[in-house]
Structures are given as structure tokens and as C-alpha cells.
Design an enzyme around this catalytic site. Structure first.
Site, PDB file in Angstrom:
ATOM      1  N   HIS A 157      -7.981  -0.791  20.835  1.00 43.49           N
ATOM      2  CA  HIS A 157      -7.089  -1.844  20.536  1.00 43.49           C
ATOM      3  C   HIS A 157      -5.434  -1.309  19.741  1.00 43.49           C
ATOM      4  O   HIS A 157      -5.747  -1.228  18.694  1.00 43.49           O
ATOM      5  CB  HIS A 157      -7.816  -2.727  19.647  1.00 43.49           C
ATOM      6  CG  HIS A 157      -7.062  -4.013  19.250  1.00 43.49           C
ATOM      7  ND1 HIS A 157      -7.355  -5.230  20.082  1.00 43.49           N
ATOM      8  CD2 HIS A 157      -6.061  -4.438  18.361  1.00 43.49           C
ATOM      9  CE1 HIS A 157      -6.457  -6.183  19.523  1.00 43.49           C
ATOM     10  NE2 HIS A 157      -5.586  -5.651  18.781  1.00 43.49           N
ATOM     11  N   HIS A 171      -1.007  -1.964  20.397  1.00 42.04           N
ATOM     12  CA  HIS A 171      -0.060  -2.667  21.375  1.00 42.04           C
ATOM     13  C   HIS A 171       1.217  -1.997  21.470  1.00 42.04           C
ATOM     14  O   HIS A 171       1.411  -0.920  20.554  1.00 42.04           O
ATOM     15  CB  HIS A 171       0.424  -3.962  20.335  1.00 42.04           C
ATOM     16  CG  HIS A 171      -0.785  -4.754  20.029  1.00 42.04           C
ATOM     17  ND1 HIS A 171      -1.501  -5.705  20.575  1.00 42.04           N
ATOM     18  CD2 HIS A 171      -1.378  -5.081  18.681  1.00 42.04           C
ATOM     19  CE1 HIS A 171      -2.583  -6.229  19.804  1.00 42.04           C
ATOM     20  NE2 HIS A 171      -2.487  -5.995  18.673  1.00 42.04           N
ATOM     21  N   TYR A 209       6.466 -14.933  16.340  1.00 38.63           N
ATOM     22  CA  TYR A 209       6.983 -13.883  15.255  1.00 38.63           C
ATOM     23  C   TYR A 209       7.972 -13.035  16.230  1.00 38.63           C
ATOM     24  O   TYR A 209       7.691 -13.083  17.513  1.00 38.63           O
ATOM     25  CB  TYR A 209       5.934 -13.003  14.662  1.00 38.63           C
ATOM     26  CG  TYR A 209       4.952 -12.402  15.486  1.00 38.63           C
ATOM     27  CD1 TYR A 209       5.334 -11.090  15.883  1.00 38.63           C
ATOM     28  CD2 TYR A 209       3.790 -12.781  16.051  1.00 38.63           C
ATOM     29  CE1 TYR A 209       4.537 -10.332  16.667  1.00 38.63           C
ATOM     30  CE2 TYR A 209       2.917 -12.035  16.546  1.00 38.63           C
ATOM     31  CZ  TYR A 209       3.204 -10.706  17.184  1.00 38.63           C
ATOM     32  OH  TYR A 209       2.545 -10.153  18.007  1.00 38.63           O
ATOM     33  N   ARG A 219      -6.781 -11.501  27.761  1.00 39.51           N
ATOM     34  CA  ARG A 219      -7.249 -11.806  26.095  1.00 39.51           C
ATOM     35  C   ARG A 219      -6.848 -13.292  25.978  1.00 39.51           C
ATOM     36  O   ARG A 219      -5.979 -13.828  26.591  1.00 39.51           O
ATOM     37  CB  ARG A 219      -6.087 -11.112  25.566  1.00 39.51           C
ATOM     38  CG  ARG A 219      -6.582 -11.202  23.785  1.00 39.51           C
ATOM     39  CD  ARG A 219      -5.420 -10.586  23.086  1.00 39.51           C
ATOM     40  NE  ARG A 219      -5.876 -10.247  21.763  1.00 39.51           N
ATOM     41  CZ  ARG A 219      -5.215  -9.907  20.869  1.00 39.51           C
ATOM     42  NH1 ARG A 219      -3.726 -10.087  20.941  1.00 39.51           N
ATOM     43  NH2 ARG A 219      -5.272  -9.790  19.354  1.00 39.51           N
ATOM     44  N   TYR A 238      -9.753 -13.591  20.681  1.00 41.04           N
ATOM     45  CA  TYR A 238      -9.384 -13.425  19.062  1.00 41.04           C
ATOM     46  C   TYR A 238      -9.652 -14.790  18.299  1.00 41.04           C
ATOM     47  O   TYR A 238      -9.091 -15.801  18.899  1.00 41.04           O
ATOM     48  CB  TYR A 238      -8.055 -12.885  19.186  1.00 41.04           C
ATOM     49  CG  TYR A 238      -7.590 -12.438  17.462  1.00 41.04           C
ATOM     50  CD1 TYR A 238      -8.378 -12.148  16.928  1.00 41.04           C
ATOM     51  CD2 TYR A 238      -6.269 -12.397  17.517  1.00 41.04           C
ATOM     52  CE1 TYR A 238      -7.990 -11.479  15.505  1.00 41.04           C
ATOM     53  CE2 TYR A 238      -5.774 -12.055  16.383  1.00 41.04           C
ATOM     54  CZ  TYR A 238      -6.612 -11.584  15.248  1.00 41.04           C
ATOM     55  OH  TYR A 238      -6.258 -11.122  13.868  1.00 41.04           O
ATOM     56  N   ASP A 251      -5.096  -0.916  16.011  1.00 42.13           N
ATOM     57  CA  ASP A 251      -4.286  -1.998  15.825  1.00 42.13           C
ATOM     58  C   ASP A 251      -2.966  -1.536  15.634  1.00 42.13           C
ATOM     59  O   ASP A 251      -2.137  -2.653  15.154  1.00 42.13           O
ATOM     60  CB  ASP A 251      -4.793  -3.136  14.885  1.00 42.13           C
ATOM     61  CG  ASP A 251      -4.254  -4.494  15.183  1.00 42.13           C
ATOM     62  OD1 ASP A 251      -3.878  -4.827  16.348  1.00 42.13           O
ATOM     63  OD2 ASP A 251      -4.158  -5.298  14.198  1.00 42.13           O
TER      64      ASP A 251
HETATM   65  C1  0GY Z   1      -3.828  -8.054  16.535  1.00 42.47           C
HETATM   66  C2  0GY Z   1      -3.702  -9.311  15.292  1.00 42.47           C
HETATM   67  C3  0GY Z   1      -2.672 -10.117  15.230  1.00 42.47           C
HETATM   68  C4  0GY Z   1      -2.083 -10.317  16.321  1.00 42.47           C
HETATM   69  C5  0GY Z   1      -1.778 -10.032  17.632  1.00 42.47           C
HETATM   70  O1  0GY Z   1      -0.938 -10.372  19.702  1.00 42.47           O
HETATM   71  C6  0GY Z   1      -0.896 -10.675  18.520  1.00 42.47           C
HETATM   72  O2  0GY Z   1       0.142 -11.117  18.355  1.00 42.47           O
HETATM   73  O3  0GY Z   1      -2.975  -9.672  18.052  1.00 42.47           O
HETATM   74  C7  0GY Z   1      -2.795 -10.974  14.026  1.00 42.47           C
HETATM   75  O4  0GY Z   1      -1.613 -11.476  13.938  1.00 42.47           O
HETATM   76  O5  0GY Z   1      -3.763 -10.935  13.475  1.00 42.47           O
HETATM   77  O6  0GY Z   1      -5.226  -7.854  16.551  1.00 42.47           O
HETATM   78  O7  0GY Z   1      -2.957  -7.235  16.781  1.00 42.47           O
END
Ligand code: 0GY
Length: 310
Positions: free
Chosen positions: A37, A39, A55, A130, A163, A263
Site C-alpha cells: 500500500h 501511492h 486536497y 479502490r 477504505y 502508505d
Molecule cells: C491512505 C489514506 C488516505 C488517503 C488516501 O487516496 C487517498 O487520498 O488514501 C487518508 O487520507 O486517510 O491510505 O493513503
């Protein structure tokens, strides 16, 4: 007045950049370990952030992600589409196709996605979609639309990553249990770690996993869930202890259905940015034996994301 070029993005107020010099973990991950996990963000000048985003992050490129992978002693990544890119998967796909086969992905798609687009995502290495239920991250999508998408991706052998906040599990239960695929829950369903691990909130999540063998969980994000806060000093290797019982419970009960991820680059953390080396050192607290570590970091993610190699 100078008008900024369309690709110039200003970070959201209070946005914390990722930790620049993570320590080298003491825990040595098993060979072939997968960060399941993480990004990429942009870079915005190349892959603009989505107009509907909630954001604006700092840039966090594939090159920086793969440098972190090597520094932490990991072999592969699962790159999860971040909400700041909406359903524009180009940055994530670009990361996959420049990974030498060492990254797979989870995309965001909308109802109108074509079969050709799904096939192209599959060819790039996408293996899941997702669905996000956090109001601070996304606008509401009707459940029937999500079910339709799940029905479209199931024949590809993909899974659904969900999520949500623990308090919303009751309302989402019927939807989750109707999904026709493997369902992977982000961050243990975000438990309130002030509540006991054997209390009703977390036990409802345990029941979901016990009654539904297609449900998996990421035992990730202690830094997001912890209330005991960050380590006082970034040299301390005993951080996030209040999250340990939750992760350990899932690793013990569902050893073949748990995944772990950094993360990175840690979106939306407002108080502190974790040292990713410390996050890796959290792993043996929730998975103490070598066998549990191998299943968590290698066997399980390989089965889900690289089944052709297992
Ligand atoms: C994570 C958690 C968050 C955000 C996202 O895709 C996203 O913007 O996943 C969060 O803000 O809790 O898992 O990256």
C-alpha cells in the site's frame, strides 16, 4: 499580476511533505517483500491533480518511491490510486510500467470505463479497483454504480479495495458482503484504538473477516491510527504501541489474508510525518515469527498481485 501556469499546484494548507531521510530499518524484511500500500503523487507538472480532488499534495514520484523501496529492503510495490488523482490513473500506470515488473496497481474507475480501458490497465499491471467511503476524500458514489464496476472487473480476476471508517462498517456490511470479488480492507477498517481489541467495534470487523473468507485486511497505518502519538525522537524504535494488539490479532487469526504497506507518501497527516524506517520496524511487533512475516510480506501479496509467479 502573473497567472500561474496550469500545472503549478500549491499544497493544501498544513500539508506535510514525506520524511526526507528515513532511517534504515533494523528489521530485515524477507527476500521478495512487497510494500502492498503506497501511492505516487504526480509530479503535478507531468500528471496534473484531478479538479475534483479534496486536497493538493506535495509531489511524490515513482523514482522517489522506488528509491524508498530499495532503502527499506523491499522488492516490490503495490501502487494504490490516490484520490487526488481522481479516476485519472496515468501517474499510477506510469509508475507500474517503469517498475521492471516490480509494481502492480489498484485503480479508480468510473461507471463509463470501457472494456478496452480495463484491458489496458490490466496490461500495465492493475489488479484491483479502490472504493473509497471517506467523505473527506471523495464525493458519494451510489452503491449500484460500485456494484456494476465490481461486476465488470471480477472476470479479470481483480479485487476490490475498500477504505472506510470503523463506525461506518454496519451501514456498509451488506454492500461489502455482496461484492463478487476478493475484498481488501485498508488499514484494518480504521479502528478507534482507544477501544479494546476485544470490544464491539473491532470485533465486528473480526466477524466480517471470519464469516467472509474473501475479505482480507491491510495491517497498515499505525501512524494514522495511533493516539499514543509519534515517537518523541525519531531515533526511538518502539513507536505506535497502541496499534499493536489490533494488527497482531488479525495477523494471528487470518495469517493468509493480511497485507502490509508503508502508505508512503502518507497523505493528510497533520501532526507528524513518520520515518518509514520506523514503520518497517513495527512489522515484527504485529508479526513476530519468521513464518508470519513471510506470509504477510511475501506469500499473501504475491498470491493476490503476482499469482502467475506463485
Ligand atoms: C491512505 C489514506 C488516505 C488517503 C488516501 O487516496 C487517498 O487520498 O488514501 C487518508 O487520507 O486517510 O491510505 O493513503
Amino acid at each position: 499580476m502573473t497567472v500561474p501556469p496550469p500545472t503549478a499546484f500549491t499544497k493544501s494548507p498544513g500539508w506535510l511533505d514525506w520524511y526526507p531521510n528515513p532511517s534504515r530499518p533494523r528489521f530485515v524484511a524477507p527476500a521478495g517483500a512487497v510494500d502492498a500500500h503506497c501511492h505516487v503523487f504526480g509530479p503535478g507538472a507531468e500528471f496534473p491533480y484531478a479538479p475534483e480532488r479534496k486536497y493538493t499534495p506535495c509531489d511524490a514520484s515513482k523514482r522517489q518511491l522506488y528509491a524508498l523501496r530499495d532503502h527499506l529492503g523491499f522488492a516490490r510495490n503495490v501502487v494504490v490510486q490516490a484520490t487526488c488523482h481522481g479516476a485519472d490513473n496515468r501517474a499510477m500506470v506510469d509508475a507500474l510500467i517503469h517498475s521492471d515488473g516490480r509494481a502492480r496497481g489498484v485503480a479508480t474507475v468510473r461507471r463509463g470505463v470501457t472494456d478496452a480501458q480495463l484491458e489496458s490497465l490490466h496490461a500495465a499491471g492493475v489488479r484491483g479497483v479502490r472504493f473509497n467511503f471517506l467523505k473527506r476524500l471523495v464525493d458519494f458514489t451510489p452503491r449500484e454504480e460500485l456494484l456494476e464496476i465490481a461486476g465488470r472487473i471480477a472476470p479479470l480476476g481483480w479485487h476490490v479495495v475498500v477504505y472506510f471508517e470503523a463506525a461506518d462498517l454496519g451501514e456498509l456490511w451488506d454492500f461489502f458482503t455482496a461484492l463478487p470479488t476478493t475484498v481488501v480492507v485498508d488499514h484494518m477498517g480504521r479502528p478507534d484504538v482507544r477501544e479494546p481489541v476485544d470490544g464491539p467495534q473491532f470485533q465486528r470487523f473480526v466477524r466480517l473477516m471470519r464469516e467472509h473468507p474473501n475479505v482480507w485486511s491491510k495491517v497498515s497505518c499505525p501512524e494514522r491510527l495511533s493516539l499514543s502519538g509519534p515517537p518523541a525522537l525519531h531515533g526511538e524504535r518502539n513507536a505506535y504501541r497502541d496499534v499493536v494488539p489490533f494488527g497482531r490479532c488479525l495477523v494471528e487469526m487470518f495469517a493468509d489474508r493480511v497485507l502490509w504497506g508503508t502508505d508512503w507518501p502518507h497523505p493528510n497527516l497533520k501532526d507528524h510525518m513518520p520515518d518509514d524506517g520506523l514503520l518497517v520496524d513495527f512489522i515484527p511487533h504485529i508479526a513476530p515469527s519468521a513464518e508470519a512475516q513471510r506470509r504477510l510480506l511475501v506469500d499473501n501479496p504475491m498470491r493476490l498481485y503476482w499469482p502467475e509467479e506463485t
